[in-house]
Write a protein that holds these residues in place. Structure first.
Motif, PDB file in Angstrom:
ATOM      1  N   THR A  97      40.486  22.764 -28.602  1.00 47.28           N
ATOM      2  CA  THR A  97      41.601  23.697 -28.457  1.00 47.28           C
ATOM      3  C   THR A  97      41.679  24.519 -29.733  1.00 47.28           C
ATOM      4  N   LEU A  98      42.508  25.566 -29.707  1.00 49.99           N
ATOM      5  CA  LEU A  98      42.673  26.373 -30.922  1.00 49.99           C
ATOM      6  C   LEU A  98      43.179  25.525 -32.082  1.00 49.99           C
ATOM      7  N   ALA A  99      44.143  24.655 -31.799  1.00 48.53           N
ATOM      8  CA  ALA A  99      44.701  23.812 -32.862  1.00 48.53           C
ATOM      9  C   ALA A  99      43.646  22.876 -33.436  1.00 48.53           C
ATOM     10  N   ALA A 127      41.924  22.696 -37.183  1.00 49.37           N
ATOM     11  CA  ALA A 127      42.015  21.461 -37.964  1.00 49.37           C
ATOM     12  C   ALA A 127      40.636  20.969 -38.398  1.00 49.37           C
ATOM     13  N   PHE A 128      39.659  21.025 -37.480  1.00 54.51           N
ATOM     14  CA  PHE A 128      38.339  20.459 -37.772  1.00 54.51           C
ATOM     15  C   PHE A 128      37.359  21.463 -38.363  1.00 54.51           C
ATOM     16  N   ASP A 129      37.615  22.760 -38.181  1.00 54.33           N
ATOM     17  CA  ASP A 129      36.735  23.788 -38.746  1.00 54.33           C
ATOM     18  C   ASP A 129      37.572  24.965 -39.237  1.00 54.33           C
ATOM     19  N   SER A 172      38.681  31.206 -34.145  1.00 57.68           N
ATOM     20  CA  SER A 172      40.000  30.641 -33.888  1.00 57.68           C
ATOM     21  C   SER A 172      41.098  31.242 -34.766  1.00 57.68           C
ATOM     22  N   LEU A 173      40.782  31.611 -35.985  1.00 52.47           N
ATOM     23  CA  LEU A 173      41.809  32.141 -36.878  1.00 52.47           C
ATOM     24  C   LEU A 173      42.485  33.387 -36.304  1.00 52.47           C
ATOM     25  N   GLU A 197      45.390  26.082 -25.387  1.00 49.92           N
ATOM     26  CA  GLU A 197      44.346  27.101 -25.249  1.00 49.92           C
ATOM     27  C   GLU A 197      43.049  26.653 -25.910  1.00 49.92           C
ATOM     28  N   ARG A 198      41.955  26.897 -25.250  1.00 49.53           N
ATOM     29  CA  ARG A 198      40.636  26.555 -25.800  1.00 49.53           C
ATOM     30  C   ARG A 198      40.138  27.650 -26.734  1.00 49.53           C
ATOM     31  N   CYS A 199      39.475  27.238 -27.790  1.00 48.96           N
ATOM     32  CA  CYS A 199      38.825  28.194 -28.681  1.00 48.96           C
ATOM     33  C   CYS A 199      37.602  28.741 -27.950  1.00 48.96           C
TER      34      CYS A 199
END
Length: 69
Positions: A24-26, A30-32, A38-39, A15-17
């Motif tokens: 992606t959400l993951a 991870a990067f932000d 996303s949270l 799934e895309r944020c």
């Protein structure tokens, strides 16, 4: 359990944020880790998996392989 964790990870990687980052959400998590978009999306996804509303990741790409370091 590990099966639910795998389902969650596969959905989060598929799934895309919606914050506009293009990840992606993951990847967004991870990067932000401060992303306010996303949270809650990951938390809702996790709640759905835990409640049994999502029981399969059939049709989603496999979990990305861990990078060799």
């Amino acid at each position: 359990d590990s099966r639910r964790r795998e389902i969650l990870i596969r959905f989060a990687n598929a799934e895309r944020c919606t914050c506009g980052c293009g990840y992606t959400l993951a990847a967004c998590r991870a990067f932000d880790p401060t992303c306010e978009t996303s949270l809650p999306l990951v938390q809702r996804l996790s709640d759905s998996v835990r409640a049994g509303l999502i029981t399969s990741a059939a049709g989603l790409r496999e979990r990305p392989a861990a990078s060799a370091r």
